[in-house]
Structure formats: structure tokens, C-alpha cells
Write a protein that holds these residues in place. Structure first.
Motif, PDB file in Angstrom:
ATOM      1  N   GLU A  80       0.838  -1.205   0.000  1.00 31.23           N
ATOM      2  CA  GLU A  80       0.000   0.000   0.000  1.00 31.23           C
ATOM      3  C   GLU A  80       0.873   1.256   0.000  1.00 31.23           C
ATOM      4  OE1 GLU A  80      -3.800   2.029   2.271  1.00 31.23           O
ATOM      5  OE2 GLU A  80      -2.997   0.151   3.042  1.00 31.23           O
ATOM      6  N   VAL A  83       2.145   1.726  -3.451  1.00 32.58           N
ATOM      7  CA  VAL A  83       1.098   2.265  -4.330  1.00 32.58           C
ATOM      8  C   VAL A  83       1.032   3.783  -4.157  1.00 32.58           C
ATOM      9  CG1 VAL A  83      -1.393   2.357  -4.749  1.00 32.58           C
ATOM     10  CG2 VAL A  83      -0.251   0.147  -4.505  1.00 32.58           C
ATOM     11  N   CYS A 108      -7.834   5.004  -2.022  1.00 32.52           N
ATOM     12  CA  CYS A 108      -6.887   4.029  -2.574  1.00 32.52           C
ATOM     13  C   CYS A 108      -7.008   2.800  -1.685  1.00 32.52           C
ATOM     14  CB  CYS A 108      -5.467   4.580  -2.552  1.00 32.52           C
ATOM     15  SG  CYS A 108      -4.249   3.391  -3.141  1.00 32.52           S
ATOM     16  N   LEU A 110      -6.606  -1.452  -1.409  1.00 30.37           N
ATOM     17  CA  LEU A 110      -6.108  -2.725  -1.917  1.00 30.37           C
ATOM     18  C   LEU A 110      -7.055  -3.836  -1.500  1.00 30.37           C
ATOM     19  CD1 LEU A 110      -3.457  -0.932  -1.889  1.00 30.37           C
ATOM     20  CD2 LEU A 110      -2.258  -3.089  -1.602  1.00 30.37           C
ATOM     21  N   TYR A 118      -3.135  -8.560  -5.742  1.00 30.09           N
ATOM     22  CA  TYR A 118      -4.108  -7.571  -5.276  1.00 30.09           C
ATOM     23  C   TYR A 118      -4.710  -6.812  -6.448  1.00 30.09           C
ATOM     24  CZ  TYR A 118      -1.976  -8.210  -0.690  1.00 30.09           C
ATOM     25  OH  TYR A 118      -1.518  -8.748   0.480  1.00 30.09           O
ATOM     26  N   VAL A 120      -6.576  -2.923  -6.958  1.00 26.24           N
ATOM     27  CA  VAL A 120      -6.601  -1.635  -6.273  1.00 26.24           C
ATOM     28  C   VAL A 120      -7.746  -0.806  -6.839  1.00 26.24           C
ATOM     29  CG1 VAL A 120      -5.322   0.472  -5.739  1.00 26.24           C
ATOM     30  CG2 VAL A 120      -4.086  -1.677  -5.980  1.00 26.24           C
ATOM     31  N   ILE A 151       0.291  -6.174  -7.965  1.00 24.20           N
ATOM     32  CA  ILE A 151      -0.968  -5.557  -8.362  1.00 24.20           C
ATOM     33  C   ILE A 151      -1.392  -6.138  -9.702  1.00 24.20           C
ATOM     34  CG2 ILE A 151      -2.188  -3.408  -8.905  1.00 24.20           C
ATOM     35  CD1 ILE A 151      -1.225  -3.607  -5.968  1.00 24.20           C
ATOM     36  N   ALA A 154      -5.703  -2.301 -11.502  1.00 23.42           N
ATOM     37  CA  ALA A 154      -6.020  -1.046 -10.827  1.00 23.42           C
ATOM     38  C   ALA A 154      -7.214  -0.429 -11.537  1.00 23.42           C
ATOM     39  CB  ALA A 154      -4.829  -0.105 -10.860  1.00 23.42           C
TER      40      ALA A 154
END
Length: 180
Positions: A80, A83, A108, A110, A118, A120, A151, A154
Motif C-alpha cells: 500500500e 502504491v 486508494c 487494496l 491484489y 486496487v 498488483i 487497478a
């Protein structure tokens, strides 16, 4: 601060402020007016303000962004933070302050996936609702966040509730922009 350049090849750029794609021919002369987060804002000798990013920066003699490798055992909290670090490298091409410092990122989050990694969810806004650069900024955010190995996806939504105002900016952003 400004740097004079000449394109070494045709490059695809995004016009500012309407966000449309165009091709600058090889040999175009321009001035770099902003160079932040791996993208460059140019003012061409023909009066166009454009943004150059990704691999296209090679056409103005700059190094393209480097992919960051992440250790497999990174925690959710560490990821996180990474990110947010990526979000802090995203800039409006006309304002030399990151979208994080401008207060444009509202959410934001996750979410762990069943198949490892993950997703996002990001909710962000713009300084002006009619800004043509909104989709360009959202795509920049998506690409930078998805460049982090764990990730997988997103999702970036541009929202206008609540409406952005200057009070959402960090003190550092206000100071940098002479609003403090």
C-alpha cells in the motif's frame, strides 16, 4: 530550468489541455517546461503544449521509466505504501505538484485476490471538472500502479463528489504554488 530539445524521431504525444493524441514529427523543436514523474511537458515551436511519456521520451533524448521489481514476500501494508509512492509520481502536466499533494486522490484501497496478488480501487478527482487531461491522468495512475508486480488490476474512477477545492492541498503544495 527550461531545456531546448529537438525530437529525434516521430513521437506520439498528448495535447494539453484537451487530452487528444497527436504525432510530433522528427525534427520538431520544443522547450521542456515541466519534467516530473517520468513525463515531460513541452511547448513546441508551433505553439502546441504537449505531454510526452512512456517509451516516447526516448524521442526527446530522455530515458524511459524503469520497471521496479518487488520482492515476493512484501506485506499488504508495504505494498500500500508503494502504491501511494507511485501515485506521488503522477502529475498534472500544467501543475508541478503531484496528484497526492494536490489532494486529488480520495480513495486508494487494496483488495486481496483469490488467485494471489491484489486489485486496487482508486477514486480521484480533477482540479477542474471539464479538464480534458482527466482520462490521461487516470491512465497514468493505472499504468504506474499496475507496474507493481503484486498488483493485478487497478481500477481508477474519476469522481467529482466532493468537489475539489484548494483546501484539499497539502501545505507543501500550497507553499510550492505560492498559495500559502
Amino acid at each position: 530550468m527550461y531545456e531546448q530539445i529537438e525530437t529525434t524521431r516521430e513521437i506520439e504525444v498528448t495535447t494539453i489541455p484537451n487530452g487528444e493524441s497527436m504525432i510530433l514529427p522528427a525534427g520538431t523543436k520544443a522547450t521542456i517546461t515541466q519534467s516530473l514523474g517520468g513525463s515531460y511537458t513541452l511547448m513546441t515551436d508551433m505553439g502546441w503544449m504537449v505531454r510526452v511519456s512512456g517509451q516516447e521520451v526516448e524521442g526527446i533524448g530522455k530515458e524511459p521509466p524503469v520497471h521496479v521489481e518487488i520482492e515476493a514476500d512484501v506485506t499488504k501494508e508495504e505494498l500500500e505504501s508503494m502504491v501511494w509512492d507511485q501515485l506521488a509520481t503522477c502529475y498534472d502536466p500544467e501543475i508541478p505538484v503531484s496528484i497526492v499533494e494536490l489532494g486529488l486522490v480520495y480513495l486508494c484501497e487494496l483488495k486481496e485476490r483469490d488467485d494471489e496478488g491484489y486489485d486496487v480501487d482508486i477514486k480521484m478527482t480533477l482540479t477542474a471538472p471539464g479538464c480534458g487531461m482527466g482520462p490521461v491522468l487516470a491512465e497514468d495512475v493505472r499504468k504506474k500502479v499496475e507496474s507493481l508486480g503484486p498488483i493485478k488490476k487497478a481500477e481508477v474512477d474519476i469522481v467529482f463528489d466532493p468537489a475539489w477545492d484548494r483546501s484539499m492541498m497539502s501545505d507543501a503544495a500550497k507553499l510550492q504554488l505560492g498559495m500559502y
